[in-house]
Each structure stands twice: as C-alpha cells, then as structure tokens.
Design a protein around this motif. Sequence first.
Motif, mmCIF file in Angstrom:
data_model
loop_
_atom_site.group_PDB
_atom_site.id
_atom_site.type_symbol
_atom_site.label_atom_id
_atom_site.label_comp_id
_atom_site.label_asym_id
_atom_site.label_seq_id
_atom_site.Cartn_x
_atom_site.Cartn_y
_atom_site.Cartn_z
ATOM 1 N N LEU A 1 0.810 -1.231 -0.075
ATOM 2 C CA LEU A 1 0.125 0.036 0.100
ATOM 3 C C LEU A 1 0.823 1.188 0.027
ATOM 4 C CD1 LEU A 1 -2.736 1.618 0.357
ATOM 5 C CD2 LEU A 1 -2.588 1.052 2.758
ATOM 6 N N PHE A 2 1.857 1.309 0.911
ATOM 7 C CA PHE A 2 2.823 2.195 1.064
ATOM 8 C C PHE A 2 3.516 2.694 -0.210
ATOM 9 C CE2 PHE A 2 2.718 1.836 5.942
ATOM 10 C CZ PHE A 2 1.131 1.928 5.846
ATOM 11 N N LYS A 3 3.668 1.691 -1.045
ATOM 12 C CA LYS A 3 4.427 1.951 -2.111
ATOM 13 C C LYS A 3 3.796 2.859 -3.025
ATOM 14 C CE LYS A 3 6.591 -2.322 -3.193
ATOM 15 N NZ LYS A 3 6.309 -3.471 -4.139
ATOM 16 N N GLU A 4 2.312 3.052 -2.894
ATOM 17 C CA GLU A 4 1.598 3.908 -3.858
ATOM 18 C C GLU A 4 1.377 5.319 -3.264
ATOM 19 O OE1 GLU A 4 -1.782 1.834 -5.165
ATOM 20 O OE2 GLU A 4 -0.580 -0.114 -5.793
ATOM 21 N N LEU A 5 1.889 5.440 -2.197
ATOM 22 C CA LEU A 5 1.301 6.768 -1.487
ATOM 23 C C LEU A 5 2.621 7.432 -1.342
ATOM 24 C CD1 LEU A 5 -0.762 5.365 1.381
ATOM 25 C CD2 LEU A 5 -1.509 5.974 -0.784
ATOM 26 N N GLU A 6 2.359 8.961 -1.160
ATOM 27 C CA GLU A 6 3.567 9.755 -1.058
ATOM 28 C C GLU A 6 3.034 10.969 -0.296
ATOM 29 O OE1 GLU A 6 5.688 10.115 -5.315
ATOM 30 O OE2 GLU A 6 3.727 10.731 -5.248
ATOM 31 N N ALA B 1 5.119 14.348 13.246
ATOM 32 C CA ALA B 1 3.862 14.864 12.806
ATOM 33 C C ALA B 1 2.925 14.436 13.789
ATOM 34 C CB ALA B 1 3.708 14.023 11.540
ATOM 35 N N ILE B 2 1.800 15.339 13.415
ATOM 36 C CA ILE B 2 0.637 15.313 14.288
ATOM 37 C C ILE B 2 -0.611 15.164 13.245
ATOM 38 C CG2 ILE B 2 0.564 18.028 14.547
ATOM 39 C CD1 ILE B 2 -1.125 15.482 16.948
ATOM 40 N N VAL B 3 -1.414 14.179 13.726
ATOM 41 C CA VAL B 3 -2.452 14.185 12.842
ATOM 42 C C VAL B 3 -3.941 14.550 13.724
ATOM 43 C CG1 VAL B 3 -4.318 12.278 11.846
ATOM 44 C CG2 VAL B 3 -1.894 11.884 11.580
ATOM 45 N N LEU B 4 -4.495 15.278 13.127
ATOM 46 C CA LEU B 4 -5.561 15.991 14.090
ATOM 47 C C LEU B 4 -6.791 15.120 13.327
ATOM 48 C CD1 LEU B 4 -4.565 19.642 14.113
ATOM 49 C CD2 LEU B 4 -4.456 18.141 16.008
ATOM 50 N N ALA B 5 -7.490 14.283 13.867
ATOM 51 C CA ALA B 5 -8.408 13.424 13.254
ATOM 52 C C ALA B 5 -9.671 13.960 13.906
ATOM 53 C CB ALA B 5 -8.198 12.026 13.877
ATOM 54 N N PHE C 1 -8.585 6.336 9.064
ATOM 55 C CA PHE C 1 -7.440 6.845 10.011
ATOM 56 C C PHE C 1 -6.299 5.791 10.524
ATOM 57 C CE2 PHE C 1 -10.651 10.263 11.428
ATOM 58 C CZ PHE C 1 -10.027 11.203 10.792
ATOM 59 N N TYR C 2 -6.793 4.594 10.657
ATOM 60 C CA TYR C 2 -5.957 3.504 10.802
ATOM 61 C C TYR C 2 -4.566 3.383 9.845
ATOM 62 C CZ TYR C 2 -4.159 -1.225 11.214
ATOM 63 O OH TYR C 2 -3.565 -2.442 11.470
ATOM 64 N N TRP C 3 -5.225 3.448 8.622
ATOM 65 C CA TRP C 3 -4.056 3.307 7.524
ATOM 66 C C TRP C 3 -3.275 4.772 7.315
ATOM 67 C CZ3 TRP C 3 -2.395 -1.202 6.274
ATOM 68 C CH2 TRP C 3 -3.540 -2.409 6.373
ATOM 69 N N MET C 4 -3.979 5.786 7.596
ATOM 70 C CA MET C 4 -3.117 7.024 7.498
ATOM 71 C C MET C 4 -2.162 7.035 8.401
ATOM 72 S SD MET C 4 -4.271 10.883 7.363
ATOM 73 C CE MET C 4 -4.640 10.757 9.212
ATOM 74 N N THR C 5 -2.478 6.788 9.574
ATOM 75 C CA THR C 5 -1.589 6.877 10.975
ATOM 76 C C THR C 5 -0.313 5.839 10.701
ATOM 77 O OG1 THR C 5 -3.397 7.076 12.143
ATOM 78 C CG2 THR C 5 -1.407 6.932 13.242
ATOM 79 N N ARG C 6 -0.586 4.545 10.326
ATOM 80 C CA ARG C 6 0.470 3.613 9.716
ATOM 81 C C ARG C 6 1.322 4.325 8.904
ATOM 82 N NH1 ARG C 6 0.747 -2.241 11.231
ATOM 83 N NH2 ARG C 6 -0.539 -1.999 13.324
ATOM 84 N N PHE C 7 0.624 5.006 7.665
ATOM 85 C CA PHE C 7 1.487 5.172 6.814
ATOM 86 C C PHE C 7 2.691 6.335 7.168
ATOM 87 C CE2 PHE C 7 1.766 8.561 3.167
ATOM 88 C CZ PHE C 7 2.851 8.003 2.402
ATOM 89 N N LEU C 8 1.975 7.466 7.786
ATOM 90 C CA LEU C 8 2.614 8.614 8.426
ATOM 91 C C LEU C 8 3.952 8.291 9.448
ATOM 92 C CD1 LEU C 8 -0.086 11.048 9.152
ATOM 93 C CD2 LEU C 8 1.447 11.105 7.342
ATOM 94 N N ARG C 9 3.762 6.934 10.080
ATOM 95 C CA ARG C 9 4.499 6.261 11.048
ATOM 96 C C ARG C 9 5.691 5.963 10.235
ATOM 97 N NH1 ARG C 9 0.621 4.480 15.421
ATOM 98 N NH2 ARG C 9 0.750 6.554 16.650
ATOM 99 N N SER C 10 5.435 5.349 9.089
ATOM 100 C CA SER C 10 6.442 4.991 8.117
ATOM 101 C C SER C 10 7.386 5.816 7.435
ATOM 102 C CB SER C 10 6.136 3.905 6.958
ATOM 103 O OG SER C 10 5.433 4.792 5.957
ATOM 104 N N LYS C 11 6.890 7.323 7.560
ATOM 105 C CA LYS C 11 7.781 8.336 7.140
ATOM 106 C C LYS C 11 8.200 9.230 8.044
ATOM 107 C CE LYS C 11 6.520 7.720 2.734
ATOM 108 N NZ LYS C 11 7.490 7.496 1.742
ATOM 109 N N TYR C 12 7.553 9.360 9.366
ATOM 110 C CA TYR C 12 8.138 10.001 10.271
ATOM 111 C C TYR C 12 8.666 9.308 11.350
ATOM 112 C CZ TYR C 12 6.090 13.994 7.820
ATOM 113 O OH TYR C 12 5.764 15.079 7.117
ATOM 114 N N GLN C 13 9.631 9.714 12.096
ATOM 115 C CA GLN C 13 10.007 9.128 13.418
ATOM 116 C C GLN C 13 9.056 9.067 14.448
ATOM 117 O OE1 GLN C 13 12.659 10.491 11.723
ATOM 118 N NE2 GLN C 13 14.731 9.283 12.231
ATOM 119 N N HIS C 14 8.230 10.089 14.184
ATOM 120 C CA HIS C 14 7.378 10.264 15.510
ATOM 121 C C HIS C 14 6.101 10.674 15.055
ATOM 122 C CE1 HIS C 14 6.809 10.972 19.858
ATOM 123 N NE2 HIS C 14 6.181 12.103 19.461
ATOM 124 N N VAL C 15 5.059 9.848 15.188
ATOM 125 C CA VAL C 15 3.528 10.465 14.818
ATOM 126 C C VAL C 15 2.630 10.409 15.961
ATOM 127 C CG1 VAL C 15 1.897 10.036 13.188
ATOM 128 C CG2 VAL C 15 4.160 9.529 12.538
#
Lengths: 463, 379
Positions: free
Chosen positions: B130-135, B210-214, B234-248
């Motif tokens: 999934l994350f391969k397809e997201l930027e 990063a901070i997600v304001l859900a 929200f589940y997938w988005m948080t997981r995706f952001l965690r793969s990009k930032y050290q801290h989400v």
Amino acid sequence: MNEMEELHKAIDEITEIAKGFGLDFFPMRYEICPAHIIYQLGAYGMPTRYSHWSFGKQYYKMKLHYDLGLSQIYELVINSDPCYAFLLDTNTLTQNKLIVAHVLAHSDFFKNNYYFKKTRRDMVESMAASAERIAFYEREYGKEKVESFLDAVLSIQEHIDPYGIDSVTLDESTRPKMKTAYDDLFFDEADEEEKEASSKAKRFPRRPVKDLLLFIEKHSPVLEDWQCDILTTVREEMLYFWPQLETKIMNEGWATYWHQRIMRELDLGDDELIEYAKLNANVVQRSKTHINPYYLGLKLFEHIEYMYDNPTEEMKRQGVKENSGREKIFEVREIENDTSFLRNYLTEDFVKNEDMFIFENEGGLYRITDKQFESIRQELITSRTNGGFPYIVVQDANYVNNGELYLKHEYEGIELDLKHLENVLPNIYQLWGKTVHFETVVDEQKMLFSYNGIKQFQRKLHN
Amino acid sequence: MEHQFVVSKSDWSLHRKGHEDQQRHKEKIREAIRKNLPHIISEESIITSDGKHTVKIPIRSLNEYKIRYDDKKKKHVGTGDGDSQIGDVIAREPGYGSGQGAQGGERAGDQPGVDYYEVEVEISEIEKELFKELELPNVKEKETKEIETEDITFNDVRKQGLMGNIDKKRTLLNALKRNAKDGNPTITPILNDDLRFKTWNTIVKPESSAIVLAMMDTSGSMGKFEKMISRSFFYWMTRFLRSKYQHVEICFIAHHTEAKVVSEEEFFSKGESGGTICSSAYSKALELIETEYSPSKYNIYPFHFSDGDNLSTDNAECLRLVNEIMEVANIFGYGEVNAYQRYSTLMSAFRHIENEKFRHYILRDKKDIYHALKRFFKK
C-alpha cells in the motif's frame, strides 16, 4: 552399536520377515533426509520435478503443518525400480521399523498390482529430465509464459485416459482389424456413426475422446512445440500417478495390514511396543467425517482373509478351500483396484459392523441421511471412480463448423463446482485457441457453458 | 549374506526447490495483494487485529481451479461409533450459526471441502504494497531539527580501506578486466591496484514529527458504516505516516455542535444526537495547533470525516477556518462518507476552495478507503 548399524540390522530383519510372508518387492533404497526434504518430496511427489508455484504452496502448507506439529509424514515411497523410500532423520528406531515394514508392502503392491504394470519404473530419471527441459523453456520463452501455460495445463491434468481406450479413436490408421467373434460388440457404435457420418457432415472426433490432454496436444491449432512437450510431460506424469489415485484404499490397506503382521514378529521391548501401538493407532484412526483409507483398506483385507479362512457352505461348493485367506488376499492385491475391491468385497455385514453411513450438507450442517448398505457401497464406489474426478469427454472439435471445442461432462448424479468450472474454461480456451463449450447438468437441467476468449455464456439445453 | 537394500544419507542442503517455488508462491500472493488493495485494506479484521501481526485474507486468484465435483452437493461416507442414527449431525460448515466465523478448536482438516483459499498474510506485507503507492505531499523542512540521528551506510567504494571491508566481487571484476586488456582473460594475477573496498558514509537524518488531527462528526447522522469507514481510513493513514516520520502523534477531535478532544475508543464508539456544526472542530484544531502542536516543530495533518450534513449557516465560518488551518498545515483532508449521494451542504461550500493543500474525497463504499488514501497522499 551406533544408530546407523542398528537401523541396518532392523531393516535386515524386517526384510527377511517380509520375504518369509511372501511379499515380493523391488530392491530397496532407503534415504535418510531432513524434514524440509521430506515435505518437499511430499509436495512434489518426486525427488526432482519441474517448478511451479502450486508445489510451493503445497510445500509451505506441509512445512507449516509439520512445524505446528499437526502432521507427521510417516512414509514416503516412490514407485520405481529400485524402489526409493525416505526416512526422516529425526525418526526414532521404532518409527523407522514401522515405516520400513509399511513401505515394503507398498513396494510389493507397486510391483505386483495389475494397474501398475504399465507405469514407468524409471520415472525418477524421466521427471528429472523433464524438469530440465521445462527450466530450459523458462529461459528461452520467459518464466511468466511457461508458468501461465502450466497453470492452464495443470487445471485439466486429471482428464486423461489412463488405460488407452482412446488410442483407437485418435489414430484411425492403426485401428485393429476384427479378430475375434466379440469384436463387433466393441465397434457396433462406431459403425453406426460411420453410416451417419456418410450422410451428414463428418464429425470429429468420430467417437467421444476422454483423453483431453492428448486430444489438445494432437489437434490444437495454437500450440507451439515446447507447449506440446509440456503437455506430454504433464500427461505422462499423470499417467504415472494415476494408478496410485485408483488404489489408494487398497494400497494403504495392504501396507498397514503388513506392517502390523511384521511388527508382531519383531522382538520389541516394552517402550518400543508402547511407542509402536501409539503410532499404529494414529495411522488407523477412524473418522466420522471421512473415510480413512488406511483403516478401511486394512479392515477389508482382514475381512476377506477371514471369509476365505472360514468359507460358507456356498463358498465351499464353489471350490473355496478352508484357510485360503492369505492366498486370496495376495490375489486381490494383484487384480483389483479400489472400485472393484469395494464392489466385490464390501459386504453388508462389514458396513454394519463398521457403522458406516452417508452424510450430506444440509444448510451448513452435515447430517447423516442414509444407512443402507447398497447406497453406502455405491457412494464409496462413485467417489473412487475415475480417481474421484468427473468424467469429461471431447464430444466435438469442430462445433458449429467453426473448430470450436465441445466438451461434455458424463453426468452421473453429482453436479460440478460451477465456480471452478468458470475459471477452468478460460484455461482450456488458452490451450485450444477457439471458443470452448462445456455441457453439464445443473439442478437437473442440461446446461451449456461457453467461453469465447472475452466472455462467459451459459444457456439451457433441451433435456 | 549380501544386503538387498541400501541405506544412505546424502547431503540435501542444496535441494532448495520447495523453497524456491514457495518464494514464487509468496510473490504471487504479493501480486494478488497489490491487485486487491481496495478490498483488503477495507477488511475490518485488520483494523481490529490489535497486536496480531498476521491476518487471514481470501485470495481467489491463487485457487487451483479444476473441473471437480461440488462438495456441497456431494454425498460423503463416514464411520460412526456403533450407534449412529439418520439425522445425526456430525459436523458443521465453518462459521455455521456462530455469525462471527471462526470456531475455536476444530481443525480445518476436519471439515469437508472449503472452496476458497485463505492465506495468512503479514500486515506488514500489506503495508509495504500500500505504502508504495502513497507519497507525502508538501513536506516542509521544520526549522527546529530538535534531534538529529546519525546513521552509517555502506554506500561507497574506494581503492583504499580496511582489508575486512574488501569488496570481493568488484575486486575480481577489476582484475579480470585489467588482465583481459592485456589479452589474458583470467582473474589472476590480482594486483594491489585492483583492490576495492567498501566504505561507509555518515548520514544525518532530522528527527521529524507529525501530528494527525483526526476530526470526526459524531452527530446522530453518522452511523456504523460511516464510522467504520473513517476508522479504517485513520488506521491506515496513521500507519503510513509512521513509516515516514520518526514520531507520529494522533489527536482525536469529536464534534457535533461542539468539539472536544477524546480518547481513541470514545472517538470511534461514541454517538450523539443533535445537529452538526463543523466549524467547532476546526476551531478546536486551530486551538490545539496554537497551544500544543507548533507548526515549527510538527508536520500537521488535519483530516475531517463527516457525512456533509452541516448546518448551512455555519458553512462560511468553516471556509474561513479551513483556510486558516491550511496556512500552517501540510494538507487539509476532507472525507465525506456519503453512500447514497445525498445533497451535502458542507461539500457545496468546499467545492469552491482553490488551494492545492485542500483535498477531498467522497467515499461511497468500503473500497473507497483505498481511493481516498491515494487522493490525499499524492504529490
């Protein structure tokens, strides 16, 4: 004495006992190997075979089951001369004794059962060579291409003609001349067709052909040489495995019967005896939801032996001598396959004693629906007929005068899995290159399923 | 007496066919995952699989199709304990009567034919595909690189170095090339000049946060389906952001006519009656950005899920606040769960926003979770 020497000694002893009982097996080659090789052999059925992901899937399943302790592969034996048997390197001596006794009987069965007479005993080498050729095609034509071709072929690989009835139809020039007074019985139908054929457009094939693989290989307009070679390979390998599909109950029953008799002759210590009893109990476990071939086969052989050891007056009148049970079961192992084995020897008493029944799925619940002897025997025979696969024939290879392929399911009361069927049709299309039609029965209505390379169609036929 | 049998123990370590074909099978599973992502990521079992690393998903393309009998219409033979009666139930189909499916204890092998093929897949495999397809859109360098992490990678090759780090392949290749030039295409001799060494470089990664304001509408009109959709998103988005930032971090803001920060559990389970004033959530978000999540430290990802049924007099205020948020945030995402194509007051206002940071998607069914993710996370 080290482990290897102990094993040698045990095998020596077991071999002598087996011979003493009259078992007649191929020279044996025992190979001790690690677990991953055992389940690799289990998945491929052979030490070396061509690559395909479905083997990988099977391999993974076996590995998983093994790692979770859900299954223990007890024996792996190859129908070949010499006969290869594989022993897991973590087996205890007792396990190995049981396995050796068991595989000697398998080897005897391979060597003496009529249905195995034509199997190639050099299949180990032959499959290794095929594997190399197919690997070469992968390099030459691309892995994807070979894989998708194999996908298609494997989905119909069971539809062969194991005993060569089709050869007559497929190769008209070598058709045998009538020699005996009975030949007209066989060719009656054909003659009629010939008469018809002269008036109507010529039908091809003249008579329905069961060997779908061979028919496609000979007559498909779209196959390249390498593809024909793969078809031949898959078909040859299926021909080799086929008798094993048709004698599962007998073969396992025979091997179990003999490992029990042989183990009784051995001088086992208390611990060994308990370990053996546990292993054996596992092998012959009965189940409500399926027939354990090891158990059913064993019990039937014992049943036959008992009947012929203690013949009824009726049997005596027919010339059966007392205590001829042992002799009889050797004869049975030579001339029967599962269907004839069941038809000839599954008696009403036996079915009652074993508390056998028929069960069916009724809205998600599997319920016992029948306990009558006749229907149980018929059901068991049906499930073993044609190796348990539906009987399909090529009815017409020039359907609507357009070279379309018309296949027919010889319906005998059990309907097909339509989801599977709809996924197989495109595969046959890939092999034939033109529209494929498939006749079967759904809810007692004759139906024709077709696939033209783009879409699936289905329509009702007149019953 | 001569033995009529042979016992041998060969070296099997090079027999890896099973393993290789298993790899191909795995590859096919990955392919199937890739093709079925919209279906797979909307599987609720993944989102509720807390702590587990694998999920079972049906993968139909890996069935081995055959011309075969229909197991359900087939009769079977079994053996009883001596007292079996017509009408006795001896087994159930998996999932029969339990509603939930899985029946503990019974092994699959006990069941007569199940007709689809379920594969146990690592959630991380699904993520990878999934994350391969997201930027990440609009990533900003944050002024305060609070912490920097140092890392080393072997990504350079030099002629001098430590003998332990010798790059054998390159060394041999060089020797071969040089010898070949002299008309002698062999590996030896290897001269000092041929030697190549792997060398490392130090890389410095900014520790980014990063901070997600859900934000979610929890008014009466948001039903079970709407909540499930937003939860999955929200589940997938948080997981995706965690793969990009050290801290989400993720902060849940529930709103109807007013907004408050709630726990994750409350966020997804709570339902309230009454109307909807979306601006309440937006001002709460702005308040949080001001007090806790400074844009100088955080990449800010505000996402709002609603059914669009906003109080129409509130729309102008919503527009104003969203524009204000976009000045500090990386993106503003609005997901509208609208299965029946109702008229949406909020969307009619948002339609006029022309800012590339504003992204919206109207989700009509489960599969749209995937499409929404793709819409929001592209450059």
